[in-house]
Design a protein around this motif. Structure first.
Motif, PDB file in Angstrom:
ATOM      1  N   MET A 280      -1.131   5.254   8.976  1.00 52.35           N
ATOM      2  CA  MET A 280       0.145   4.537   8.916  1.00 52.35           C
ATOM      3  C   MET A 280       0.516   3.920  10.253  1.00 52.35           C
ATOM      4  O   MET A 280       1.206   2.918  10.307  1.00 52.35           O
ATOM      5  CB  MET A 280       1.249   5.484   8.427  1.00 52.35           C
ATOM      6  CG  MET A 280       1.144   5.741   6.938  1.00 52.35           C
ATOM      7  SD  MET A 280       2.581   6.589   6.276  1.00 52.35           S
ATOM      8  CE  MET A 280       2.182   8.267   6.612  1.00 52.35           C
TER       9      MET A 280
ATOM     10  N   TYR B  90       2.400  -0.751   4.277  1.00 49.66           N
ATOM     11  CA  TYR B  90       2.717   0.525   3.626  1.00 49.66           C
ATOM     12  C   TYR B  90       4.175   0.513   3.213  1.00 49.66           C
ATOM     13  O   TYR B  90       5.040   0.209   4.025  1.00 49.66           O
ATOM     14  CB  TYR B  90       2.483   1.691   4.581  1.00 49.66           C
ATOM     15  CG  TYR B  90       1.031   1.933   4.900  1.00 49.66           C
ATOM     16  CD1 TYR B  90       0.173   2.448   3.929  1.00 49.66           C
ATOM     17  CD2 TYR B  90       0.512   1.655   6.149  1.00 49.66           C
ATOM     18  CE1 TYR B  90      -1.161   2.666   4.203  1.00 49.66           C
ATOM     19  CE2 TYR B  90      -0.822   1.882   6.442  1.00 49.66           C
ATOM     20  CZ  TYR B  90      -1.651   2.389   5.461  1.00 49.66           C
ATOM     21  OH  TYR B  90      -2.972   2.603   5.756  1.00 49.66           O
TER      22      TYR B  90
ATOM     23  N   CYS C 287       0.826  -1.207   0.000  1.00 50.20           N
ATOM     24  CA  CYS C 287       0.000   0.000   0.000  1.00 50.20           C
ATOM     25  C   CYS C 287       0.857   1.252   0.000  1.00 50.20           C
ATOM     26  O   CYS C 287       2.002   1.223   0.445  1.00 50.20           O
ATOM     27  CB  CYS C 287      -0.870   0.053   1.254  1.00 50.20           C
ATOM     28  SG  CYS C 287      -1.865  -1.412   1.533  1.00 50.20           S
ATOM     29  N   CYS C 288       0.287   2.342  -0.514  1.00 52.12           N
ATOM     30  CA  CYS C 288       0.920   3.641  -0.336  1.00 52.12           C
ATOM     31  C   CYS C 288      -0.135   4.616   0.123  1.00 52.12           C
ATOM     32  O   CYS C 288      -1.329   4.410  -0.081  1.00 52.12           O
ATOM     33  CB  CYS C 288       1.573   4.130  -1.626  1.00 52.12           C
ATOM     34  SG  CYS C 288       0.407   4.610  -2.900  1.00 52.12           S
TER      35      CYS C 288
END
Lengths: 231, 231
Positions: free
Chosen positions: A104, A116, A91-92
């Motif tokens: 996050m 992430y 993921c970003c």
DNA sequence: CAGTGTGAATAGGTTCACAGCG
DNA sequence: CGCTGTGAACCTATTCACACTG
């Protein structure tokens, strides 16, 4: 195990409940439970027992008649339905504000195999830093990095005004799915699944339900008053 | 204006869409739009025009035939449906972690008349401090402060393990509604409306839809291949 | 015999079609 | 003439009822 069902004709409501079942199953496994019935799972999640059985039967026959479901086995099956084991989702996050940072920090998400690997922001003071050990890049680098790292999921946590632009860039970069936390309706190509969560809308909805509940309570009170008056 | 509808028989889906319409109307008003048709509102929100008209007609007749809806007027009406003008909703947040802090920083929520007046945490290092100008109290003081300040909405942003306990305390304090961000199913008395948002479930759901979309794409590809083979 | 799996019945939500008004 | 408002038709989702099995 090869699945026989077509993922495409599973209703949204069922998908949502399956995620809730998985959360409960994880909790139950930690508690050391070995089996459970549809009624128990139902009462834990607030749906009906028939609904639980109907939902699960879409994906297979996981139960034993007379006994119920094996907690560990059912958990594995439901995890598989959500793609766990198949891969760890990269993921970003776009937008390193307070919401982005909070997302996050969430250990929860990691537990399900989401990871992430990059964050993006427009603010030069943030670019080059790390948040929760995740590097923050310029949005200009988004396409390159998403492609290079094969990032699957893009999380939008920017203000409403830039959300559409970010979504467009993510799609152009070949992102496989989008989670949008910006309070903005966004159109994406049909082949890119997107879910939107608007926190302020939840507040609005809740205030509606509060008024609704209190109106109902008042009406019931009037009925009680009227009834006692007739005695 | 007195409403004739019963708030109790409005479907969840309609309430949810109404919140989306309100978001769009605010945006449109800022953009200087004066009127809009159901079709325009539909395309902005991704629902059908009939759906928009059906939803709005639950609450009243706000449109002019042949013309559409007056943006400013419709916005006022929809705001009223959500209780804006009736009162400014006092909120408190329980759990001053990263998510709790992010929620308090959100200016969005304030715009709709919601206002945080207190935060609660168990951590002695946080108690007595201020976050976003909102005082942080001990959870032991929750009941007293909620009652004294007439706080309407309690936001749960604590870990799953303490969520149920916090919900119980909030209910005992006479809270009018709860927004739960903890990944935990919670039972509350029916008269206390509660909405739950589980961020990790959104990730799970998205990964299901990604797999579903990619499976469909593969199947279509096979059909295309087969068709071109038959030529 | 307790509890699943599932077809049938019911309830609920969405789309259609068009009457009616500005 | 365009667009709303709305009953009816349609479709989807949930609940019911029970056959079936470990």
């Amino acid at each position: 195990m090869v699945k026989k069902y077509g993922l495409e004709d599973v209703s949204k409501a069922t998908v949502s409940r399956m995620a809730t079942y998985l959360r409960c199953l994880t909790y139950l496994e930690q508690q050391g439970a070995s089996t459970l019935s549809s009624r128990e799972l139902a009462s834990l999640t607030g749906v009906s027992a028939e609904q639980v059985r109907q939902d699960l039967s879409v994906f297979g026959r996981f139960g034993k008649r007379g006994t119920g479901y094996d907690v560990a086995h059912l958990k594995t099956e439901v995890e598989a339905i959500f793609g766990r084991g198949v891969e760890r989702w990269k993921c970003c996050i776009v937008g390193v504000g307070s919401l982005g940072t909070a997302l996050m920090s969430s250990r929860m998400v990691q537990k399900w195999g989401f990871r992430y690997v990059a964050a993006f922001d427009r603010d030069p003071r943030k670019i080059g830093t790390h948040v929760e050990r995740i590097p923050v890049y310029s949005i200009d680098e988004l396409k390159t990095i998403v492609r290079r790292e094969h990032i699957a999921i893009g999380v939008i946590a920017v203000p409403a005004s830039s959300a559409r632009n970010v979504a467009r860039i993510l799609c152009e970069a070949g992102i496989r799915g989008i989670l949008n936390f910006a309070p903005q309706s966004i159109k994406v190509p049909e082949k890119v699944p997107m879910l939107s969560v608007d926190l302020s809308q939840e507040f609005l909805k809740l205030s509606f339900y509060i008024q609704s509940a209190e109106q109902r309570a008042r009406e019931e009170q009037i009925q009680i008053d009227a009834a006692s008056h007739n005695e």
